[in-house]
Write a protein that holds these residues in place. Structure first.
Motif, PDB file in Angstrom:
ATOM      1  N   ALA A 203       0.827  -1.211   0.000  1.00 31.67           N
ATOM      2  CA  ALA A 203       0.000   0.000   0.000  1.00 31.67           C
ATOM      3  C   ALA A 203       0.862   1.262   0.000  1.00 31.67           C
ATOM      4  N   THR A 245      -5.162  -6.659  -2.210  1.00 30.52           N
ATOM      5  CA  THR A 245      -6.486  -7.278  -2.157  1.00 30.52           C
ATOM      6  C   THR A 245      -6.433  -8.635  -1.463  1.00 30.52           C
ATOM      7  N   LYS A 277     -13.873   1.369   3.276  1.00 27.38           N
ATOM      8  CA  LYS A 277     -12.545   1.278   2.669  1.00 27.38           C
ATOM      9  C   LYS A 277     -12.571   0.385   1.436  1.00 27.38           C
ATOM     10  N   LEU A 280     -14.174   2.194  -1.447  1.00 33.83           N
ATOM     11  CA  LEU A 280     -13.304   3.246  -1.963  1.00 33.83           C
ATOM     12  C   LEU A 280     -12.140   2.654  -2.752  1.00 33.83           C
ATOM     13  N   VAL A 281     -11.580   1.548  -2.272  1.00 34.82           N
ATOM     14  CA  VAL A 281     -10.497   0.892  -3.005  1.00 34.82           C
ATOM     15  C   VAL A 281     -11.002   0.380  -4.350  1.00 34.82           C
ATOM     16  N   VAL A 284     -10.982   3.280  -6.551  1.00 30.17           N
ATOM     17  CA  VAL A 284      -9.602   3.577  -6.922  1.00 30.17           C
ATOM     18  C   VAL A 284      -9.128   2.624  -8.007  1.00 30.17           C
ATOM     19  N   ALA A 314      -8.242   9.913  -3.906  1.00 25.67           N
ATOM     20  CA  ALA A 314      -8.992   8.814  -3.299  1.00 25.67           C
ATOM     21  C   ALA A 314      -8.106   7.965  -2.401  1.00 25.67           C
ATOM     22  N   LEU A 315      -6.861   7.763  -2.794  1.00 27.36           N
ATOM     23  CA  LEU A 315      -5.936   6.991  -1.967  1.00 27.36           C
ATOM     24  C   LEU A 315      -5.623   7.708  -0.654  1.00 27.36           C
ATOM     25  N   VAL A 318      -8.293   6.750   1.567  1.00 28.61           N
ATOM     26  CA  VAL A 318      -8.075   5.367   2.008  1.00 28.61           C
ATOM     27  C   VAL A 318      -7.085   5.327   3.169  1.00 28.61           C
ATOM     28  N   LEU A 321      -8.884   6.377   6.249  1.00 34.55           N
ATOM     29  CA  LEU A 321      -9.745   5.294   6.725  1.00 34.55           C
ATOM     30  C   LEU A 321      -8.928   4.187   7.402  1.00 34.55           C
ATOM     31  N   SER A 322      -7.734   3.943   6.891  1.00 35.27           N
ATOM     32  CA  SER A 322      -6.870   2.937   7.502  1.00 35.27           C
ATOM     33  C   SER A 322      -6.480   3.350   8.916  1.00 35.27           C
TER      34      SER A 322
END
Length: 334
Positions: A203, A245, A277, A280-281, A284, A314-315, A318, A321-322
């Motif tokens: 990531a 993923t 998350k 959103l991923v 992305v 967007a990342l 993310v 959110l992480s």
């Protein structure tokens, strides 16, 4: 524009607002919006679940998100700089490194998290509440100190004649985060730490690499070299996304068994944040696919930078959110 000088300062001949100032304002606004996620997210995620938030959830979520972002920036720079060296005809110029600043920010975030650990995971209200010596007596305390020292070392390496050496202290931060996320009391902590190690590394390379690739393209006047660099990054990013993923799904199934995952995705704070998350991923990934199609089929391959810029934004969400996920209660294995 993708072509032109690598400097953000205009020549002063234009009567309109300077592009560099507009970009700075946009970045500040985006950072402020991303900071709202860990600050306001806990109350929204916990609403109606019956779960209680730990003390300082908002602050811990924000500090953890900042720490993750500080990790992404230098790792992405090292990754893309290595890719750029293999591009035929690539200009020698590179954008100014943000690694020293990222290390400073990461150091402050790690110091804040260490102060929370030193008080028994409670929010300190005064310096008298801190027990720095007690950090050496616990596993979490030692890991927190390791992160503080690693960011300090990474900053010194970034300012040295061999900035690539910062990869070692940054790797120490990744290992410490992987171990911290899986205490020895949980089932299979070694497997969990290994999954987190791969997930966080991939990531960081994906997020930080895309940011630095776009910054590099802005300073390159050779469009063919820019398209080649973006193509190299896209190929590696596809592998990174697959690894992210796979490890993310595996980690989620370890914490939320398959027969309860649908209920926990909507009925627990952790599940709700995880669902946001995942969605959103997925968005992305769609932007990344759009950029890849433009890169291979468009008359001007560098039009792929438009969806890539949206992908960076967007990342960033993310990453926020992480940070929120690390502060929320872990789901109960039913």
């Amino acid at each position: 524009m993708l072509t032109g000088s690598s400097h953000d300062v205009s020549d002063g001949s234009s009567s309109g607002p300077r592009p560099g100032l507009a970009r700075a304002v946009a970045v500040v606004a985006l950072v402020a919006l991303a900071a709202l996620i860990p600050l306001l997210g806990p109350s929204a995620a916990l609403h109606g679940t019956g779960e209680a938030a730990a003390p300082g959830t908002r602050g811990i979520g924000l500090l953890r998100a900042v720490l993750f972002a500080a990790l992404c920036v230098p790792l992405g720079e090292l990754f893309v700089d290595r890719l750029a060296r293999s591009v035929p005809g690539a200009p020698a110029g590179r954008p100014r490194s943000w690694a020293p600043y990222a290390a400073g920010v990461g150091f402050v975030a790690a110091l804040g998290l260490a102060s929370v650990v030193s008080t028994g995971n409670l929010v300190p209200h005064s310096p008298a509440d801190l027990d720095v010596g007690g950090l050496y007596a616990s596993r979490d305390g030692k890991l927190a100190l390791l992160e503080v020292n690693a960011f300090a070392a990474a900053g010194l390496c970034a300012l040295s004649r061999r900035p690539a050496s910062q990869v070692w202290p940054l790797a120490a931060v990744v290992v410490a985060e992987a171990l911290r996320a899986h205490p020895t009391t949980e089932y299979g902590p070694l497997l969990g730490s290994g999954l987190t190690l791969v997930h966080l590394t991939c990531a960081s390379l994906w997020v930080g690499g895309l940011l630095y690739a776009l910054r590099t393209l802005r300073g390159w006047g050779v469009r063919e070299a820019g398209a080649a660099l973006l193509g190299l990054y896209a190929r590696v990013a596809a592998v990174l996304l697959a690894a992210i993923t796979a490890t993310g799904v595996w980690s989620s199934l370890r914490r939320m068994p398959s027969d309860t995952i649908l209920d926990q995705l909507t009925g627990t704070a952790y599940g709700r944040a995880l669902l946001a998350k995942v969605l959103l991923v997925a968005a992305v990934a769609g932007l990344a696919l759009w950029a890849r199609i433009r890169l291979s089929r468009a008359a001007d391959p560098l039009t792929a930078c438009s969806p890539a810029r949206a992908e960076v934004v967007a990342l960033g969400v993310v990453v926020a959110l992480s940070g929120l996920l690390t502060a929320l209660p872990v789901p109960i294995r039913w």
